[in-house]
Design an enzyme around this catalytic site. Sequence first.
Site, short mmCIF file in Angstrom:
data_model
loop_
_atom_site.label_atom_id
_atom_site.label_comp_id
_atom_site.label_asym_id
_atom_site.label_seq_id
_atom_site.Cartn_x
_atom_site.Cartn_y
_atom_site.Cartn_z
N HIS A 122 -15.67 -13.10 14.87
CA HIS A 122 -14.81 -11.93 15.09
C HIS A 122 -15.56 -10.61 15.23
O HIS A 122 -14.93 -9.57 15.40
CB HIS A 122 -13.80 -11.82 13.94
CG HIS A 122 -13.06 -13.10 13.70
ND1 HIS A 122 -13.45 -14.00 12.73
CD2 HIS A 122 -12.01 -13.64 14.35
CE1 HIS A 122 -12.64 -15.05 12.78
NE2 HIS A 122 -11.76 -14.87 13.74
N GLY A 163 -7.10 0.72 8.66
CA GLY A 163 -6.43 -0.45 9.20
C GLY A 163 -6.44 -0.45 10.73
O GLY A 163 -6.65 -1.48 11.36
N ARG A 223 -7.97 4.36 14.92
CA ARG A 223 -8.34 5.36 13.91
C ARG A 223 -9.84 5.24 13.61
O ARG A 223 -10.50 6.25 13.36
CB ARG A 223 -7.50 5.17 12.65
CG ARG A 223 -7.85 6.17 11.60
CD ARG A 223 -6.70 6.50 10.72
NE ARG A 223 -5.74 7.36 11.38
CZ ARG A 223 -4.80 8.04 10.74
NH1 ARG A 223 -4.72 7.96 9.44
NH2 ARG A 223 -3.97 8.80 11.39
N ARG A 232 -11.36 -8.71 19.99
CA ARG A 232 -9.93 -8.58 19.65
C ARG A 232 -9.50 -7.13 19.48
O ARG A 232 -8.55 -6.84 18.75
CB ARG A 232 -9.58 -9.36 18.38
CG ARG A 232 -9.64 -10.85 18.59
CD ARG A 232 -9.31 -11.61 17.33
NE ARG A 232 -9.46 -13.03 17.60
CZ ARG A 232 -8.47 -13.91 17.52
NH1 ARG A 232 -7.26 -13.53 17.18
NH2 ARG A 232 -8.69 -15.17 17.78
N ARG A 288 -12.02 1.31 2.06
CA ARG A 288 -10.81 1.34 2.89
C ARG A 288 -10.21 2.73 2.85
O ARG A 288 -10.07 3.32 1.77
CB ARG A 288 -9.82 0.29 2.38
CG ARG A 288 -8.42 0.49 2.84
CD ARG A 288 -7.52 -0.70 2.61
NE ARG A 288 -6.12 -0.32 2.56
CZ ARG A 288 -5.42 0.18 3.58
NH1 ARG A 288 -5.99 0.33 4.76
NH2 ARG A 288 -4.16 0.52 3.43
N GLU A 299 0.54 -0.56 -0.35
CA GLU A 299 -0.07 -0.78 0.96
C GLU A 299 -0.23 -2.28 1.14
O GLU A 299 0.45 -3.04 0.44
CB GLU A 299 -1.37 0.03 1.12
CG GLU A 299 -2.37 -0.12 0.00
CD GLU A 299 -3.22 -1.36 0.11
OE1 GLU A 299 -2.82 -2.39 -0.49
OE2 GLU A 299 -4.29 -1.32 0.73
N MET A 300 -1.07 -2.74 2.05
CA MET A 300 -1.05 -4.17 2.38
C MET A 300 -2.43 -4.85 2.44
O MET A 300 -2.54 -5.94 2.97
CB MET A 300 -0.31 -4.37 3.72
CG MET A 300 1.12 -3.84 3.69
SD MET A 300 2.05 -4.21 5.17
CE MET A 300 2.33 -5.96 4.97
N SER A 352 1.89 8.69 2.48
CA SER A 352 2.52 9.09 3.75
C SER A 352 4.04 9.19 3.65
O SER A 352 4.69 9.82 4.48
CB SER A 352 2.16 8.09 4.85
OG SER A 352 2.61 6.79 4.49
N ASP A 353 4.61 8.54 2.62
CA ASP A 353 6.07 8.55 2.42
C ASP A 353 6.31 8.10 0.98
O ASP A 353 5.37 7.67 0.31
CB ASP A 353 6.75 7.59 3.41
CG ASP A 353 6.14 6.20 3.39
OD1 ASP A 353 5.19 5.96 4.16
OD2 ASP A 353 6.56 5.35 2.57
N1 HPA Z 1 4.75 -0.33 2.51
C1 HPA Z 1 5.72 0.58 2.40
N2 HPA Z 1 5.57 1.85 2.73
C2 HPA Z 1 4.39 2.24 3.19
C3 HPA Z 1 3.33 1.36 3.32
C4 HPA Z 1 3.53 -0.01 2.96
O1 HPA Z 1 2.63 -0.86 3.08
N3 HPA Z 1 2.28 2.06 3.81
C5 HPA Z 1 2.69 3.35 3.97
N4 HPA Z 1 3.97 3.46 3.60
#
Ligand code: HPA
Length: 235
Positions: free
Chosen positions: A5, A21, A25, A44, A88, A179-180, A203-204
């Site tokens: 990869h 991610g 960016r 990829r 990260r 986050e993920m 971010s939210d």
């Molecule tokens: N989940 C939910 N809200 C979010 C995420 C996430 O992974 N990342 C930024 N806002």
Amino acid sequence: MATPHIRAEKGDIAPAVLMPGDPLRAKRIAELLFDEPRLINDVRGMLGYTGEVDGKPLSVMGSGMGQPSAALYASELFKFYGVERIIRVGTCGGIAPHVKVGDTVIAIGAHTDSNFNQSRIPEIYFAAMASFNLARAAYEAVPEGQRVHVGPIVSRDHFYRVVPGQVEGLAKYGVLGVEMEAAAMYGTAAEYGKEALTVLTVSDHLLDPSGDMSAEDRESKFQTALAVAVAAAHS
Ligand code: HPA
């Protein structure tokens, strides 16, 4: 010496790698940080660049979204390219009530609903932890006046799935954001005896959908998180 990869040769990638991610960016970060960004991967579309900041080598490459993608790239960087530390840089949704949109989160540990780390040690529920040295360096680099939280986050496998009571439970236990990627990245760093850290901008907010960031705010907070991540990378 390419991996499945990453097409870079050994030596093309610096010992410290910033990983957003989003590969675009990564491109933007490389253009901001480096006088002469050198493309080292485009397999990829997972763009990666190497350059220098203050005379020290640094690489930046996308991780993709989700724990399997982030862990796949982290594994190849650690195992085949001699990478020592991955930071990260990303965004998270706020969970704890005292966390506000625009705050910086330094994730020293990551809970998860994923099985990714569960098979690592027989009959042990793995605790995904960041590098203390990187976390300390990141914390010390946060500019005065910037709100910052150091603590646990959660890395979920689902973006859209709603589990009744889950967000409230996480908030009760002081989880800063969601986050993920972090949990699998921390597990992978531990697997190879390397260092990892996650620096996030909120971010939210999951419990307060009213707060949103202006375009201006987004840019300045992005620059803050980036400066913090670079300081940790070169600590
Ligand atoms: N989940 C939910 N809200 C979010 C995420 C996430 O992974 N990342 C930024 N806002």
